[in-house]
Design a protein around this motif. Structure first.
Motif, PDB file in Angstrom:
ATOM      1  N   LYS A  25       7.276  89.897 -44.992  1.00 28.87           N
ATOM      2  CA  LYS A  25       8.801  89.008 -44.117  1.00 28.87           C
ATOM      3  C   LYS A  25      10.073  89.554 -44.756  1.00 28.87           C
ATOM      4  N   GLU A  46       6.727  89.370 -37.262  1.00 27.67           N
ATOM      5  CA  GLU A  46       5.820  89.150 -37.862  1.00 27.67           C
ATOM      6  C   GLU A  46       4.320  88.521 -37.795  1.00 27.67           C
ATOM      7  N   LYS A  67      12.089  90.378 -35.863  1.00 31.24           N
ATOM      8  CA  LYS A  67      11.707  89.546 -36.798  1.00 31.24           C
ATOM      9  C   LYS A  67      10.364  88.690 -35.878  1.00 31.24           C
ATOM     10  N   GLU A  94       1.249  87.843 -37.450  1.00 31.92           N
ATOM     11  CA  GLU A  94       0.154  88.065 -37.883  1.00 31.92           C
ATOM     12  C   GLU A  94      -1.056  88.858 -38.003  1.00 31.92           C
TER      13      GLU A  94
END
Ligand SMILES: Nc1nc2c(ncn2[C@@H]2O[C@H](COP(=O)(O)OP(=O)(O)O)[C@@H](O)[C@H]2O)c(=O)[nH]1
Ligand SMILES: [Mg+2]
Length: 458
Positions: free
Chosen positions: A24, A60, A56, A62
């Motif tokens: 991050k 991000e 972003k 996962e």
């Protein structure tokens, strides 16, 4: 043209390629750099915010890990910038033998007359029979300017220095003009898009019936290009824009992105005062050039070849668990051969830009690195895991130095570098007051060592 945006983008892509892993914090740093550069290029803040949020959010994710994550982020960044400039390349459809007409519009000083001659030269070079028609009857010098430009590019110019009605000039030369493949028409500007100008343009459009009506906008006005384009879109039927003076302003990014926002295709850009300083606008190629390298594939390749992923993952784990010892440091030093330099190694540590670290601290010559390798090879396991005991016991220092053909000061330096790297990686580095000419002072060393000691349980 847009150098600072280009270098910020380059840095962003390099950071992705060089990062041990994308977390991050890394994403945030890259996005922040990008935001700064875009705003400096006068890109609208709302656009920048939207773009950052999208990057972003996507980055991000996962589910995507490892090297795929880097590829993913590289692609997102590339695509978002492309999106900002407009994905497509727009081309004018001009056919030989058809008497095509392009009429240029724009406010005062935006580059209409210069662009008229640039366009004429562009198509003339491609084999079209081109003529220029000067319809700016408001500025006394306008006809003369076009005449001179025409002489420079060797293209016929039709003007009338005494006629006060633009349409009359067109009518006067219509028969002659019909013989050309392409007529480029220069018109009068105003300080503002007032009723008088709109009426004049509309009348010309109706009578001349051009294939293209193109607005010229100077890049100097940055994101204000949006309003200008919208106003002209509303008042007259423009088909797109040509952005001039890309070379003489830092705001070109604003002008380009603003036009994309209004969906006004950018057909060409002007990049200087001369006739040749003119090119078609292809967003994809434009970005490649900004980045100084090839296309998206080139970027992805760079990511893949930058580092040995397995070894990086191991390093990351060791750093995180606090087990990073001299042997790991040596592993990293070995890898430097692939990566280039010590500074590159430090750059790979997420969240740690090279800027934060004094240059001479990183200025480690290959020779020194070789010595360190030998020194580590002469250490016992205990010493590798607990370098502190080497510093405490000078007999150890002497033995290692002798065995590896180095000096005790080489070894002290090695341990110092190792500590700094480890300390920086653990996020507790304190180098703000570092004076490169003095090296680390005692206090700073103590502070780092203290933090280091606490974390590392010596
Ligand atoms: N540096 C630079 N100057 C340009 C460019 N295009 C036009 N200019 C200059 O901008 C000024 C105004 O251009 P001009 O064509 O007369 O604008 P007009 O009033 O719209 O006809 C002139 O000094 C041109 O030389 C460009 O792409 N780069
Ligand atoms: Mg002019």
């Amino acid at each position: 043209m847009l150098e600072s945006l280009g270098s910020a983008l380059k840095k962003g892509f390099d950071k992705i390629a060089g990062a041990i892993f994308i977390d991050k914090k890394t994403i945030e740093i890259i996005v922040k750099d990008l935001q700064r550069a875009l705003i400096q290029a006068d890109v609208n803040v709302h656009l920048v915010k939207e773009l950052s949020d999208r990057i972003k959010k996507e980055a991000e994710d996962e589910k995507i890990k490892g090297i795929e994550k880097k590829e993913h982020l590289t692609k997102i960044l590339h695509d978002e910038i492309l999106n900002l400039l407009g994905k497509e390349k727009h081309e004018l459809k001009i056919e030989k033998g058809k008497n095509n007409k392009i009429m240029l519009l724009g406010l005062y000083g935006q580059g209409k007359t210069t662009t008229t001659s640039k366009l004429a030269a562009y198509y003339s070079k491609r084999g079209f029979k081109v003529a220029m028609l000067g319809l700016d009857v408001h500025r006394p010098a306008a006809a003369h300017q076009l005449e001179q430009l025409g002489a420079q590019v060797k293209i016929p110019v039709f003007i009338d220095k005494t006629e006060k009605k633009a349409l009359n000039i067109y009518k006067k030369y219509k028969k002659d003009l019909d013989k050309f493949d392409l007529i480029i028409i220069d018109t009068a500007g105003r300080h503002d898009l007032d009723k008088e100008l709109v009426d004049e343009i509309k009348q010309l459009e109706k009578e001349i019936n051009p294939d293209y009506v193109i607005l010229t906008i100077s890049a100097d006005i940055g994101q204000a290009a949006k309003n200008q384009a919208l106003k002209f879109q509303e008042a007259c039927n423009i088909n797109g824009v040509i952005i001039t003076r890309m070379d003489s302003t830092a705001k070109a990014g604003g002008a380009l992105t603003a036009c994309n926002e209004t969906k006004a295709p950018v057909f060409f850009i002007g990049t200087g005062e001369k006739a040749n300083d003119f090119e078609t606008f292809n967003p994809e190629a434009f970005i490649s050039r900004l980045l100084g390298l090839g296309d998206l594939d080139g970027l992805l390749e760079k990511v893949q070849s930058a580092i040995d992923e397995k070894s990086q993952t191991k390093t990351k784990e060791r750093l995180e668990s606090g087990e990073f010892n001299l042997r790991d440091f040596q592993e990293q030093i070995k890898q430097m051969g692939n990566i280039g330099s010590f500074s590159k190694l430090v750059e790979m540590i997420p969240g740690l830009g090279k800027t934060k670290i004094p240059d001479n601290l990183l200025n480690t010559q290959e020779e020194k690195v070789k010595k360190w390798q030998h020194a580590i090879d002469s250490m016992t396991k205990e010493e590798i895991n607990n370098p502190e005991i080497i510093e405490k016991q000078t007999t150890r220092l002497g033995r290692i130095a002798k065995g590896s053909g180095t000096t005790t000061s080489d070894i002290r330096q090695l341990i110092k570098q190792y500590r700094i790297l480890k300390d920086l990686a653990s996020g507790s580095g304190d180098l703000e007051n570092f004076d490169p000419s003095q090296g680390l002072n005692q206090k700073q060393m103590q502070k780092i060592a203290k933090k280091f000691g606490k974390k590392m349980k010596f």
